[in-house]
Scaffold this motif. Structure first.
Motif, short mmCIF file in Angstrom:
data_model
loop_
_atom_site.label_atom_id
_atom_site.label_comp_id
_atom_site.label_asym_id
_atom_site.label_seq_id
_atom_site.Cartn_x
_atom_site.Cartn_y
_atom_site.Cartn_z
N GLU A 62 7.12 16.41 1.22
CA GLU A 62 6.92 15.44 1.78
C GLU A 62 5.30 15.29 2.17
N GLY A 63 4.85 14.02 2.41
CA GLY A 63 3.34 13.88 2.45
C GLY A 63 3.18 12.71 3.47
N ARG A 64 1.88 12.00 3.62
CA ARG A 64 1.84 10.94 4.47
C ARG A 64 1.87 9.96 3.53
N SER A 65 2.46 8.76 4.13
CA SER A 65 2.49 7.44 3.44
C SER A 65 1.28 7.04 2.95
N ALA A 66 1.34 5.97 1.55
CA ALA A 66 0.26 5.23 1.21
C ALA A 66 -0.22 4.46 2.29
N GLY A 67 -1.47 4.13 2.07
CA GLY A 67 -1.83 3.22 3.10
C GLY A 67 -3.30 2.64 3.05
N GLU A 68 -3.73 1.43 3.63
CA GLU A 68 -5.11 1.23 3.53
C GLU A 68 -5.95 1.49 4.72
N TYR A 69 -6.83 2.22 4.34
CA TYR A 69 -7.87 2.88 5.52
C TYR A 69 -9.29 2.26 5.18
N MET A 70 -9.53 1.53 4.17
CA MET A 70 -10.73 0.87 4.00
C MET A 70 -10.15 -0.54 3.25
N GLU A 71 -10.72 -1.36 3.69
CA GLU A 71 -10.45 -2.78 3.24
C GLU A 71 -10.54 -2.89 1.75
N GLY A 72 -9.42 -3.39 0.99
CA GLY A 72 -9.13 -3.48 -0.38
C GLY A 72 -8.84 -2.36 -1.15
N LEU A 73 -8.68 -1.08 -0.23
CA LEU A 73 -8.40 -0.01 -1.07
C LEU A 73 -7.04 0.68 -0.60
N THR A 74 -6.38 1.28 -1.44
CA THR A 74 -5.03 1.95 -0.92
C THR A 74 -5.41 3.43 -1.29
N SER A 75 -5.04 4.32 -0.33
CA SER A 75 -4.87 5.69 -0.61
C SER A 75 -3.84 6.29 -0.62
N ILE A 76 -3.77 7.26 -1.55
CA ILE A 76 -2.30 8.06 -1.47
C ILE A 76 -2.83 9.25 -1.53
N VAL A 77 -1.79 10.22 -1.37
CA VAL A 77 -2.04 11.88 -1.19
C VAL A 77 -0.82 12.51 -2.33
#
Length: 484
Positions: A125-140
């Motif tokens: 398990e891990g954190r869900s993907a999300g946008e933490y800066m406008e126009g950019l998606t982060s995944i772990v």
């Protein structure tokens, strides 16, 4: 006329091999004190070969989907179950442990733990993907670390090997495992079984390797440039040496070291049940357990009664040969350990009193009597240092605050237990005790789903559980533009 010794060999890249330079060391049966096998005394060339094999196998093993790694581990668990009697016989000769208890107390947990990590491979398990800066998606991403150099101890050679290789393989790492120089036999048999499964399913030969040897062999493994992680279960001294060596090239380190578990018994406990359970948890496996219930703190109002009952329980506890169904434990593992345990008793201060035991049993092998010592003070050597033998010490306390002070007043912090019918008190103690595990009205049960590991000089990192699995992974952040 001399008896020919059984010949154990390293397992490297899917093959059994002697040490490159032909050196060996004798393996002694602790029941008899006589050598029954020889094992490779591996040096740099052997370690190089094992590391090269593990490194070559890593990309293919890493890139398998988790379901495929799960299949391998489940098949290994099935194979261990099918060959349980072979494993029990070899482990008993390895360690002198009772056959019956090895059958009931080690094989089932080992198989269960392998199956647990097989499942964990598919539930990372891990954190869900999300946008933490406008126009950019982060995944772990969670990824395997690489090659893992692992060193197992002599008190539970099979089970501790499982605790190391199962999470490492499940996470996608490859392994070079070194058993203790006094107990390599069962690990070599496990290598045969695991290697057979890997070959049958068509996976790289170098996924799992076993290198036998001494402390210098372990040092060479930890200092080797290939492993990305070093994991050891052993003494504080050994853990410090591993941490120092690994720091030179910033390897990750996983350390499960010594213990000095406090067993805090309050006046409202069921005394008879507490004595029965604590004596078993203190003497099991000859007290050669980092979590053993060997440092008892008893409220002053029941101290004398408790000591009398515990001394009787010790007198009723039997040590002896592996095929005797009436024994709780077998010999100490080796001559050095027998000398260490005896030395603690020989050096007892004048104010201490040996209530039971305190002597070697028999004239061959490394058997030591179930021992109870009372009248001790907090700064006594036997209170502060790990005995790792069938010796239970008893101290008296007058208040909850003093019990906590005495319990925490050692350099170890692995496990502890509280014995009381007062729920609020149990909750206060579970918060106050500075140990990685707190049992309440029990001592020593472990389950695959819960973490095992300590603080302070008991080391860091967790065995078992999802936490133990995650220790064998690394975290990567991936960020992507939504405008591409």
């Amino acid at each position: 006329m001399t008896t020919e010794l059984r010949r154990l060999r390293n397992y490297i890249d899917g093959e059994f091999r002697d040490a490159a330079d032909g050196r060996t060391t004798e393996v002694v049966n602790p029941v008899t004190g006589e050598a029954y096998a020889s094992a490779p005394l591996s040096a740099a060339a052997d370690v190089d070969a094992a590391m090269d094999a593990a490194k070559a196998a890593f990309p293919a093993w890493r890139d398998l989907i988790p379901a495929e790694r799960q299949k391998v581990l489940l098949k290994i668990a099935d194979a261990f179950e099918e060959r349980a009697e072979e494993l029990i016989a070899v482990e008993s000769e390895n360690t002198g442990k009772p056959l019956g208890l090895t059958r009931t107390e080690e094989i089932p947990p080992m198989v269960d733990q392998i199956r647990f990590f097989a499942g964990a491979a598919r539930l990372l398990e891990g954190r869900s993907a999300g946008e933490y800066m406008e126009g950019l998606t982060s995944i772990v991403r969670r990824e395997p670390i690489g090659v893992c150099a692992q060193v197992a101890p002599w008190n539970y050679p099979m089970m501790m090997a499982v605790w190391k290789f199962a999470p490492a393989l499940a996470a996608g790492n490859t392994v070079v495992l070194k058993p203790s120089d006094t107990t390599p036999a069962s690990t070599v048999l496990m290598a045969e079984i695991i290697g057979g499964v890997l070959a049958e399913l068509g996976h790289p030969k170098g996924v799992f390797n076993v290198v036998c040897g001494d402390r210098d062999t372990g040092r060479l493994m930890v200092e080797h440039p290939v492993p990305a992680m070093a994991s050891i279960t052993g003494s504080v001294r050994a853990g410090m040496q591993v941490a120092e060596s690994a720091s030179k090239d910033l390897k990750r380190v996983h350390l499960e070291l010594g213990g000095k578990a406090p067993v805090v018994v309050f006046e409202d406990t069921d005394l008879a049940k507490a004595v029965e359970d604590i004596s078993t948890a203190g003497f099991f496996n000859a007290g050669q357990d980092c979590t053993a219930a060997t440092r008892v703190l008893v409220h002053e109002s029941i101290h004398d009664e408790f000591v009398t009952a515990l001394a009787k329980a010790a007198a009723d506890t039997k040590t002896g040969a592996p095929d005797d169904d009436d024994v709780l434990y077998g010999p100490l593992n080796n001559a050095n350990q027998l000398a260490q345990v005896a030395g603690f008793i020989d050096r007892l201060p004048a104010h201490a009193k040996v209530e039971a035991g305190g002597e070697r049993v028999g004239d061959k092998g490394y058997f030591y009597a179930p021992t109870v010592v009372s009248g001790l003070k907090q700064d006594d050597e036997i209170i502060q240092k790990e005995v790792f033998g069938p010796v239970i010490t008893v101290q008296s306390f007058s208040s909850e605050e003093q019990a906590i002070e005495y319990a925490n007043g050692v350099e170890y912090a692995l496990a502890s237990s509280v014995w009381t019918k007062n729920h609020a008190r149990a909750m206060r103690l579970s918060k106050a005790l500075d140990f990685g595990c707190v049992w309440i009205n029990t001592h020593i049960p472990l389950v695959a789903e819960m973490p095992h590991g300590g603080f302070k000089k008991s080391g860091y990192g967790k065995d078992l559980s999802a936490y133990g699995f995650e220790d064998y992974t690394r975290v990567k952040h991936v960020m992507t533009s939504l405008e591409g």
